[in-house]
Motif scaffolding. Structure first.
Motif, PDB file in Angstrom:
ATOM      1  N   PHE A   1       1.213   2.291  -4.292  1.00  0.00           N
ATOM      2  CA  PHE A   1       0.488   2.545  -5.300  1.00  0.00           C
ATOM      3  C   PHE A   1      -0.409   2.756  -6.314  1.00  0.00           C
TER       4      PHE A   1
ATOM      5  N   LEU B   1      -7.005   1.719  -2.021  1.00  0.00           N
ATOM      6  CA  LEU B   1      -6.493   2.262  -3.382  1.00  0.00           C
ATOM      7  C   LEU B   1      -7.342   3.668  -4.243  1.00  0.00           C
TER       8      LEU B   1
ATOM      9  N   ASP C   1      -6.213   6.873  -2.391  1.00  0.00           N
ATOM     10  CA  ASP C   1      -4.801   6.841  -1.745  1.00  0.00           C
ATOM     11  C   ASP C   1      -4.598   7.363  -2.779  1.00  0.00           C
TER      12      ASP C   1
ATOM     13  N   HIS D   1       1.027  -1.061  -0.125  1.00  0.00           N
ATOM     14  CA  HIS D   1       0.380   0.073   0.281  1.00  0.00           C
ATOM     15  C   HIS D   1       1.044   1.441   0.071  1.00  0.00           C
TER      16      HIS D   1
ATOM     17  N   SER E   1      -4.237  -3.282  -0.901  1.00  0.00           N
ATOM     18  CA  SER E   1      -5.678  -2.865  -0.596  1.00  0.00           C
ATOM     19  C   SER E   1      -6.538  -3.296   0.038  1.00  0.00           C
TER      20      SER E   1
ATOM     21  N   HIS F   1      -1.987  10.351  -2.346  1.00  0.00           N
ATOM     22  CA  HIS F   1      -0.250   9.445  -1.847  1.00  0.00           C
ATOM     23  C   HIS F   1       0.599  10.851  -2.240  1.00  0.00           C
TER      24      HIS F   1
ATOM     25  N   THR G   1      -4.630  -4.946   3.776  1.00  0.00           N
ATOM     26  CA  THR G   1      -4.499  -3.835   4.439  1.00  0.00           C
ATOM     27  C   THR G   1      -6.020  -3.826   6.043  1.00  0.00           C
TER      28      THR G   1
ATOM     29  N   ARG H   1      -2.511  -4.236  -6.655  1.00  0.00           N
ATOM     30  CA  ARG H   1      -2.913  -2.493  -5.656  1.00  0.00           C
ATOM     31  C   ARG H   1      -3.683  -3.336  -4.677  1.00  0.00           C
TER      32      ARG H   1
ATOM     33  N   GLY I   1      -5.617   3.516   3.102  1.00  0.00           N
ATOM     34  CA  GLY I   1      -5.238   1.848   2.594  1.00  0.00           C
ATOM     35  C   GLY I   1      -6.016   1.679   1.021  1.00  0.00           C
TER      36      GLY I   1
END
Lengths: 534, 107
Positions: free
Chosen positions: A305, A373, A376, A302, A318, A380, A321, A314, A371
């Protein structure tokens, strides 16, 4: 009056002089050696953090150039991660209290324990050497991502060697604790009569033992690529930079649980003591510690991603996670349930415990955003991640560390501190912390990238608020430290059991004698938190 | 030997303290050398079969680790708890390979 003079039967009075400390194999002395070393590095990390916040108080240049800023945040990360937050609780409180809490006189391998402290010191010296040799500290961030870490002219080689050396210290401490818990528990202390702090250390030690070698080898591969030009991670040499990220996070995500699991163990000790009742769901907390340690191995992806990892990978990471959130939530539920209908005694350590739960909840829930996808991808590498990480690590682990300092201070030093001053320091820390880090979550959602030297004007106000929070936090830290230093020298003499705790460390004098107990400690058949035993 | 100095034998230990002959250890060492030679051979021969050479090398390395843990580190004669621990470590390693493999094989 020195502690040795005021407590002549304690381990302080057993031997005198600097050599009796730096070559001691007594787990309590080694715990204190770690305490002073780790706390010193923590303060260096805090100063670097304050400088970063000062630079970010306004857009453009404030107090340093961009290259210096990159080096400052890297050194802040390296010191805080490798020299502070990973070793802080196991090395200090684990060393000092684990043998006492399980009813033995030392760890299984006392000489290896001393060796691990020396390795820590050598690793720390390597990290500090990056400041004074060559082109200065690394500018890669504490993750040393390739291929930049392979190409930059700064002291990456020395910095990764420091992390490599520090890893051995961590491995040896983990190994020592595992063997100690397996082989040296008091005869009547079965696995499920063991205090939850010992369980947390046990789960942590397995991560230290199994995950740390992976990052050790990975960091050596960086050195091999830099020094010998072997194409491992640099695409220009036929390497794969995503492979570096896989290898790095295979360790570094479980390492997050090295950082937080012992803190959870401390919270599980403090809550029954100040609620004056047995912990709710003892076995559930034990199994959740082991589950966090186990599942924590499978979620590293994670962090990647947006790195170019494949779509199916991914999705898998996820999903995995989200699994790790379950045992963490079980713990929080059990802590709150323990407080329910307890005879709550609001003392300084409990305030830190409450702050831990509140801030860890924010850290945990923002972790779910990272966490997932879909979300994030948007947050990110923004300040949202910085805010999330500090809510878990500072708001969680560091607050648990401060709480443990206040909880076990009377036992370690045989003196009490001024609780009113301690509560004032806590208030400043709590307010300062939230003013410092909450704006980071907001500004991250707004889109401000992390690790940038400059920012757009619309991010100015949250950054000003954040910097002001850092000053309040620093004031709280100074007050807390001053209060404990004064208490160590002039505090009222503490009794055996100032909080009314029931685990074994409260049955021995404060500070403990050389061999930990002056009389055979009593164990309850009902488990470690039997308040009828008193 | 005083009572307190005697080695502690857990229930479930197969033999407790034991002695393994030099001849036996030499045989194990020879086996490891042969496996090392096989690793080199596969890497030299497997230029056109990169995926297979990697898998074969991993298998050989795992077999060598198992031999070292079992015989040189005496896991074969140890309590079942420690053998289970060794098994969990191998399981974790397998999971690392599988999860990383999901990324590499589905790009």
């Amino acid at each position: 009056m020195s502690i040795a003079a005021s407590h002549p039967s304690s381990f302080y009075a057993d031997k005198r002089g600097i050599l009796s400390w730096i070559f001691s194999t007594d787990h309590k002395r080694i715990g204190l050696l770690y305490f002073y070393a780790i706390f010193a590095f923590f303060l260096v990390g805090v100063v670097l953090g304050l400088l970063m916040r000062l630079e970010l108080i306004a857009p453009g240049r404030t107090i340093m150039e961009p290259q210096i800023y990159n080096q400052v945040f890297t050194l802040h990360g390296v010191i805080m991660i490798f020299l502070f937050i990973i070793p802080v609780i196991p090395a200090i409180f684990g060393n000092f209290f684990l043998p006492i809490m399980i009813g033995t006189d030392d760890v299984a391998f006392p000489k290896i324990n001393l060796l691990s402290w020396w390795i820590y010191v050598i690793g720390a010296i390597f990290a500090l050497l990056t400041l004074v040799v060559g082109d200065g500290p690394a500018d890669t961030g504490w993750t040393f991502y390739a291929p930049y870490s392979v190409k930059t002219g700064t002291n990456v080689t020395l910095a990764v060697l420091a992390a490599f050396i520090l890893g051995f210290s961590s491995i040896l401490t983990g190994l020592n604790f595992i063997v100690t818990i397996h082989r040296l528990r008091a005869p009547e202390m079965s696995w499920f009569r063991m205090p939850l702090f010992a369980w947390a250390l046990y789960a942590t030690s397995w991560i230290q033992l199994l995950a740390t070698p992976i990052v050790g080898i990975t960091l050596l591969m960086i050195v091999a690529e830099r020094v010998f030009g072997i194409g491992l991670f640099d695409p220009a040499l036929g390497g794969d930079p995503i492979l570096y990220q896989h290898l790095f996070w295979i360790y570094s995500h479980p390492a997050v649980y090295i950082m937080v699991l012992p803190a959870m163990g401390i919270i599980s000790e403090m809550i029954p003591t100040f609620a004056k009742r047995t912990i709710f769901g003892y076995r559930a907390i034990v199994w959740s510690s082991l589950a966090i340690a186990f599942i924590g191995y499978f979620v590293w992806g994670h962090h990647m991603f947006t790195s170019g990892m494949s779509g199916p990978a991914r999705v898998v990471f996820s999903l995995l996670t989200f699994l790790v959130a379950v045992p963490s939530a079980i713990k929080v539920f059990n802590w709150v349930a323990t407080l329910y209908q307890g005879s709550i005694d609001v003392r300084t350590p409990l305030l830190y415990t409450m702050a831990f739960i509140f801030q860890f909840l924010i850290g945990g829930l923002t972790g779910l955003v990272n966490g997932a996808l879909a979300t994030d991808v948007h947050v990110h590498d923004t300040y949202f991640v910085v805010g999330h990480f500090h809510y878990v690590m500072f708001g969680g682990t560091a607050f648990a560390f401060f709480g443990a300092m206040h909880y076990w201070f009377p036992k370690m030093f045989g003196r009490m501190y001024n609780e009113r001053t301690a509560n004032t320091a806590f208030t400043l820390l709590f307010i300062g912390f939230n003013i410092l880090y909450f704006p980071m979550l907001v500004v991250g959602i707004m889109g401000m990238p992390r690790r940038y030297y400059d920012y757009l004007p619309e991010f100015h106000l949250p950054n000003v608020i954040s910097t002001i929070g850092s000053w309040i936090l620093a004031a709280g830290l100074i007050l807390m430290i001053a209060n404990l230093i004064v208490a160590r020298r002039k505090g009222a003499i503490a009794g055996r059991n100032p909080w009314g705790g029931v685990t074994l460390e409260w049955q021995t004098p404060s500070p403990p004698p050389q061999h930990n107990f002056d009389e055979t400690p009593r164990l309850s058949e009902k488990g470690p938190y039997d308040f009828d035993l008193k | 030997m005083a009572e307190k100095d005697k080695p502690r034998i857990l229930p479930g230990d197969k033999t407790g303290p034991h002695i393994v002959s030099y001849r036996f250890h030499f045989g194990i060492w020879l086996g490891l050398i042969i496996l090392t030679a096989m690793t080199v051979l596969v890497s030299v021969m497997g230029i056109s079969l990169i995926a297979f050479s990697v898998i074969t090398a991993l298998f050989i390395a795992s077999a060598k680790a198992w031999v070292v843990a079992s015989y040189f580190m005496h896991l074969k004669w140890d309590h079942i708890t420690y053998r289970i621990m060794g098994g969990i470590v191998m399981l974790l390693f397998l999971v690392f390979i599988i999860l990383t493999g999901i990324d590499y094989l589905t790009r």
